[in-house]
Design a protein around this motif. Structure first.
Motif, mmCIF file in Angstrom:
data_model
loop_
_atom_site.group_PDB
_atom_site.id
_atom_site.type_symbol
_atom_site.label_atom_id
_atom_site.label_comp_id
_atom_site.label_asym_id
_atom_site.label_seq_id
_atom_site.Cartn_x
_atom_site.Cartn_y
_atom_site.Cartn_z
ATOM 1 N N GLY A 1 -1.293 -11.075 -0.691
ATOM 2 C CA GLY A 1 -1.726 -12.477 -0.794
ATOM 3 C C GLY A 1 -2.788 -12.826 0.223
ATOM 4 N N LYS A 2 -3.781 -13.604 -0.254
ATOM 5 C CA LYS A 2 -4.907 -13.954 0.617
ATOM 6 C C LYS A 2 -4.944 -15.443 0.919
ATOM 7 N N LYS A 3 -5.369 -15.717 2.161
ATOM 8 C CA LYS A 3 -5.623 -17.102 2.560
ATOM 9 C C LYS A 3 -7.058 -17.454 2.170
ATOM 10 N N LEU B 1 -13.472 -13.853 1.998
ATOM 11 C CA LEU B 1 -13.522 -13.063 3.240
ATOM 12 C C LEU B 1 -12.352 -12.083 3.354
ATOM 13 N N ILE B 2 -11.460 -12.112 2.360
ATOM 14 C CA ILE B 2 -10.254 -11.269 2.372
ATOM 15 C C ILE B 2 -9.490 -11.427 3.696
ATOM 16 N N ILE B 3 -9.059 -12.664 3.924
ATOM 17 C CA ILE B 3 -8.177 -12.954 5.064
ATOM 18 C C ILE B 3 -6.766 -13.066 4.483
ATOM 19 N N SER C 1 -6.704 4.148 -3.323
ATOM 20 C CA SER C 1 -8.046 4.736 -3.252
ATOM 21 C C SER C 1 -9.051 3.723 -2.718
ATOM 22 N N SER C 2 -8.779 2.416 -2.919
ATOM 23 C CA SER C 2 -9.733 1.435 -2.390
ATOM 24 C C SER C 2 -9.675 1.397 -0.866
ATOM 25 N N ALA C 3 -8.532 1.768 -0.287
ATOM 26 C CA ALA C 3 -8.411 1.774 1.172
ATOM 27 C C ALA C 3 -9.304 2.860 1.769
ATOM 28 N N THR D 1 -8.967 -1.962 5.946
ATOM 29 C CA THR D 1 -9.007 -2.268 7.386
ATOM 30 C C THR D 1 -8.218 -1.224 8.166
ATOM 31 N N ARG D 2 -7.067 -0.785 7.566
ATOM 32 C CA ARG D 2 -6.141 0.096 8.292
ATOM 33 C C ARG D 2 -6.564 1.557 8.213
ATOM 34 N N SER D 3 -7.408 1.899 7.206
ATOM 35 C CA SER D 3 -7.813 3.307 7.033
ATOM 36 C C SER D 3 -8.902 3.743 8.010
ATOM 37 N N SER E 1 -4.737 -5.298 -11.307
ATOM 38 C CA SER E 1 -5.157 -4.814 -9.987
ATOM 39 C C SER E 1 -4.345 -5.530 -8.913
ATOM 40 N N SER E 2 -4.323 -4.952 -7.719
ATOM 41 C CA SER E 2 -3.615 -5.649 -6.636
ATOM 42 C C SER E 2 -4.284 -7.003 -6.380
ATOM 43 N N ARG E 3 -5.614 -7.037 -6.526
ATOM 44 C CA ARG E 3 -6.335 -8.296 -6.270
ATOM 45 C C ARG E 3 -5.850 -9.412 -7.198
HETATM 46 C C1 DP6 Z 1 0.244 -3.224 -2.477
HETATM 47 O O1 DP6 Z 1 -6.236 -3.822 -0.396
HETATM 48 O O2 DP6 Z 1 -6.110 -3.112 -2.819
HETATM 49 O O3 DP6 Z 1 -1.283 -1.700 -1.518
HETATM 50 O O4 DP6 Z 1 -7.867 -6.704 -0.627
HETATM 51 O O5 DP6 Z 1 -7.816 -7.355 -3.017
HETATM 52 O O6 DP6 Z 1 -8.832 -5.166 -2.356
HETATM 53 P P1 DP6 Z 1 -7.771 -6.221 -2.047
HETATM 54 O O7 DP6 Z 1 -6.347 -5.540 -2.239
HETATM 55 P P2 DP6 Z 1 -5.802 -4.135 -1.770
HETATM 56 O O8 DP6 Z 1 -4.247 -4.435 -1.792
HETATM 57 C C2 DP6 Z 1 -3.298 -3.541 -1.321
HETATM 58 C C3 DP6 Z 1 -1.944 -4.011 -1.674
HETATM 59 C C4 DP6 Z 1 -0.824 -3.023 -1.428
HETATM 60 C C5 DP6 Z 1 -0.182 -3.287 -0.070
HETATM 61 C C6 DP6 Z 1 -0.914 -2.807 1.153
HETATM 62 O O9 DP6 Z 1 -1.652 -1.801 1.101
HETATM 63 O O10 DP6 Z 1 -0.711 -3.443 2.201
#
Ligand code: DP6
Length: 322
Positions: A20-22, A26-28, A104-106, A141-143, A188-190
């Motif tokens: 969930g985003k605030k 800006l993906i906060i 994979s997006s990470a 951010t974490r990768s 998608s997760s988004r």
């Molecule tokens: C369930 O980072 O793919 O993996 O910021 O919209 O690109 P966006 O979403 P994303 O979401 C990851 C969600 C998750 C949990 C996590 O990795 O913390």
């Protein structure tokens, strides 16, 4: 023409999830999250800015992508930060099943942030790289970091980034990914997290609970307590998935095979083999265990699925240039 720059970033699996985003632009995030970076899954990305190009040219696993707005938007941000207008040729190789809940997006946006910023002449430190990667995908951010990493939610672009919690990892910990479906996910997760924020009546409780879970996992890392870490990660994952079930419309990332793995994990545990599961926005299940139990778990799971669907991973390292 500038030199090509190649970066490698490993994927990470959240032990307490971001959901969930605030601020969507800006993906906060609404909550902080904590993860383990894995050595088995990674993305290698090469970026070269070329004067003659009239648009960005993007290849994923040698296949030309006809359009990818997320990547183009991200490259525009890099150009703006570097004060350049040149387009780039990008080659990305994913050693991760793309868009099937293995993040994979990470690794993708972490590798792109590192390669593109350097190729554009920027010299960013880890926090700045983490902030930049966030603008592509939150989990990226974490990768930037190896081992355990924490994305501190912050309030704005400056304050929302990840930091290293422990690298190298002291705990004996392995993740076994059971790859159940390589095809891109339907929601998608988004999209999924947006539906949860807007419609799940339990969303407020999630925020409170996941903050507690995060503290518990952080302490478990400090105390080298695998049992508390595993238990809490499993609970937190199911708490996240309960948001999908309680959304309107409801949706589901688990499939029948995911349930088969979940039951197998519970049975293994009943039989004295300590292991836990976690799931993200797709049907794949990741089993969290310690090295002495890897072979018994793999044996059990290989009775249910093919060996090539089972991938054992150790903690992985931080982003690096190749
Ligand atoms: C369930 O980072 O793919 O993996 O910021 O919209 O690109 P966006 O979403 P994303 O979401 C990851 C969600 C998750 C949990 C996590 O990795 O913390």
């Amino acid at each position: 023409m500038n030199h090509p720059i190649t970066a490698r970033a490993h994927t990470n699996i959240a032990l307490t999830k971001y959901w969930g985003k605030k601020n969507e632009q800006l993906i906060i995030p609404n909550n902080s999250s904590i993860s383990l970076t894995l050595d088995e899954f990674y993305t290698d990305t090469t970026v070269q800015f070329i004067d003659e190009l009239s648009n960005d040219v993007i290849y994923l696993n040698d296949k030309l992508l006809s359009d990818n707005n997320k990547i183009i938007k991200f490259m525009d941000i890099v150009r703006e930060k570097a004060g350049i207008s040149t387009f780039a040729e990008i080659h990305s190789y994913n050693h991760v099943p793309t868009s099937a809940g293995l993040a994979s997006s990470a690794s993708g946006f972490a590798a792109l942030a590192a390669a593109a910023s350097k190729a554009a002449g920027l010299d960013l430190n880890e926090i700045e790289l983490s902030r930049l990667a966030r603008l592509g995908s939150g989990s990226a951010t974490r990768s930037i970091y190896g081992g355990f990493a924490k994305w501190k939610k912050g309030n704005d672009d400056k304050t929302s980034y990840a930091v290293s919690v422990q690298d190298p990892v002291k705990m004996d910990i392995r993740m076994i990914a059971i790859v159940l479906n390589n095809s891109p996910k339907k929601i998608s997760s988004r999209e999924g997290m947006k539906i949860s924020v807007e419609t799940s009546p339990y969303y407020e409780s999630w925020i409170k609970q996941t903050n507690d879970d995060l503290k518990t996992v952080e302490n478990a890392i400090k105390d080298n307590n695998f049992t508390i870490l595993g238990k809490t990660a499993e609970l937190n994952s199911m708490r996240m998935h309960s948001l999908t079930l309680s959304s309107d419309p409801s949706y589901l990332y688990l499939n029948n095979d995911s349930l088969t793995v979940i039951h197998a994990v519970k049975n293994l545990r009943k039989n004295g083999i300590e292991c836990y599961f976690t799931m993200d926005a797709g049907p794949n299940v990741k089993i969290i265990c310690q090295s002495n139990n890897v072979s018994s778990i793999v044996k059990k799971i290989s009775n249910l699925f093919n060996n090539n669907q089972i991938k054992v991973s150790k903690p992985g390292s931080k982003v690096k240039y190749l």
